[in-house]
Design an enzyme around this catalytic site. Structure first.
Site, short mmCIF file in Angstrom:
data_model
loop_
_atom_site.label_atom_id
_atom_site.label_comp_id
_atom_site.label_asym_id
_atom_site.label_seq_id
_atom_site.Cartn_x
_atom_site.Cartn_y
_atom_site.Cartn_z
N ILE A 1 1.94 1.86 -3.69
CA ILE A 1 0.78 2.29 -4.54
C ILE A 1 0.47 3.72 -4.16
O ILE A 1 0.27 4.50 -4.93
CB ILE A 1 -0.73 1.45 -4.23
N ARG B 1 0.96 -1.32 0.11
CA ARG B 1 0.01 -0.19 -0.06
C ARG B 1 0.77 1.28 0.12
O ARG B 1 0.42 2.18 -0.62
CB ARG B 1 -0.90 0.22 1.12
N PHE C 1 -7.56 -0.83 -6.24
CA PHE C 1 -6.72 -2.05 -5.92
C PHE C 1 -5.83 -1.87 -4.60
O PHE C 1 -5.71 -0.87 -3.90
CB PHE C 1 -5.95 -2.59 -7.00
N GLU C 2 -5.15 -3.03 -4.11
CA GLU C 2 -4.39 -3.23 -2.66
C GLU C 2 -5.65 -2.80 -1.59
O GLU C 2 -4.98 -1.93 -0.56
CB GLU C 2 -3.54 -2.20 -2.83
N GLY C 3 -6.61 -2.87 -1.62
CA GLY C 3 -7.68 -2.67 -0.72
C GLY C 3 -8.26 -1.40 -1.18
O GLY C 3 -7.72 -0.30 -1.26
#
Length: 382
Positions: A248, A245, A364-366
């Protein structure tokens, strides 16, 4: 922003960032629009990053890595994303795919596979999500059944960056029915019989990066490729995601910085009523707000990275950085289109591409809704 403007921990890091900016400008920026328009994956760029030592910056020198602090790696990642978002996101995903082996593998496993992974000879994907188990990672159903000296894997993974082109996949699969404790981590060779990739998704952005399903039809993965112990998979996945995260977030800041740069340059050159439009207060204030958002977002990922480098808990800070930076990228890229006006809505300028690319960063990535939930849980425990 030039490297000299950054607060970097060492002269070596300053030189590294300057070198990255030069390579991004000369090798990446000019190629981005063509690849994104054609939807072609720039595999040769990742080989270049490997040869330049940029694929393994946070990993030990013992295995060919750069052994750089995470705050340095993330600023390098920002510069690459500023030039070409597909490559930045690809580097972030590859780094996350290497994370489980680097941090949870045995010495023998690291010696066998990690040098090729961080040297650019193999490219990775991260196989966690499933169509019914995106935000709820513990609900995954892809199954790995022990059969002698191998695991037989059956199931389908979704939304896999580098799907079909990666040389290895870090796979989270269910090895027992013991809920979250029944998930394990396997390092899967991309040429494994029984493993195939679906048709690339037709995405609104990051079109130079293939995103596919991965299908496992009794794929036999040698047991020596189990990373960590059986049942450690969810713990490993969540640890990788915290670091991912931050990656990102750095990508998002790079994209936002590119959009800000474009908007400022255009506003200096475009004239109305006999003077550059940047001199009009309405636009000047808009650009100032864009700059403030970019600088604030950069501070969040650096805060998380410095805590990580110091060995402190950083999970909440990673969620904050991912939330703040990706929302910032969406705002700044949208505002950049507004600054350019009509031409910002055309493909003659990259502003519209930046805006399309920004949206997926909030997903994405949560998703950013999940980040808010995670931040709230951290607050409840504090």
């Amino acid at each position: 922003m030039m490297p000299a403007d950054r607060l970097l921990p060492t002269p070596e890091a300053t030189d590294l960032l300057a070198l990255t900016r030069e390579m991004a400008r000369d090798e990446l920026a000019g190629a981005a629009a063509g690849h994104e328009a054609a939807g072609t994956f720039p595999r040769e760029v990742f080989e270049l990053l490997g040869k330049s030592g940029l694929l393994g910056l946070p990993y030990p020198e013992q295995y060919g890595g750069g052994e750089q602090p995470y705050e340095v790696y993330l600023q390098v990642l920002e510069e690459i994303s500023r030039a070409w978002m597909t490559v930045g996101v690809g580097l972030s995903v590859h780094t996350m795919a290497c994370f489980p082996l680097a941090h949870f593998g045995t010495d023998g496993q690291r010696e066998k596979w990690l040098p090729d992974m961080i040297g650019g000879r193999t490219l990775g994907g991260y196989a966690l999500s499933e169509s019914h188990a995106g935000s709820d990672a513990a609900a995954l159903s892809t199954r790995a059944v022990r059969a002698g000296d191998a695991y037989e894997v059956t199931g389908t993974k979704s939304w896999i960056t580098h799907g079909g082109v990666a040389d290895f996949y870090t796979l989270m699969a269910r090895t027992s029915d013991d809920g979250p404790r029944g998930i394990s981590c396997l390092l899967v060779d991309g040429t494994t019989p029984g493993l195939s990739a679906g048709t690339p998704e037709h995405k609104m952005g990051l079109t130079g990066s293939p995103t596919t399903e991965l299908r496992f039809d009794g794929a036999r993965v040698p047991a020596e490729r189990l990373v960590g112990a059986e049942g450690d998979g969810l713990k490993i996945a969540l640890a990788a995601l915290d670091s991912g995260r931050l990656g990102i977030a750095a990508c998002a800041v790079g994209l936002a910085q590119a959009a800000l740069d474009l908007a400022v340059d255009y506003a200096k050159q475009r004239e109305q009523f006999g003077r550059p439009i940047i001199e009009f207060q309405g636009l000047e204030f808009l650009l100032a707000d864009m700059a403030a958002v970019v600088h604030s977002a950069r501070a969040t990922y650096l805060d998380g990275a410095r805590r990580r480098d110091a060995g402190m808990p950083f999970g909440m800070q990673a969620s904050v950085a991912k939330l703040v930076a990706t929302d910032a990228a969406m705002k700044v890229t949208t505002d950049a289109v507004q600054v350019l006006g009509g031409v910002g809505y055309t493909r003659d300028f990259p502003a519209e591409r930046y805006m399309r690319e920004a949206k997926v960063l909030q997903i994405f990535e949560g998703t950013n809704q999940i980040q808010r939930m995670l931040i709230g849980r951290h607050l409840a425990k504090s």
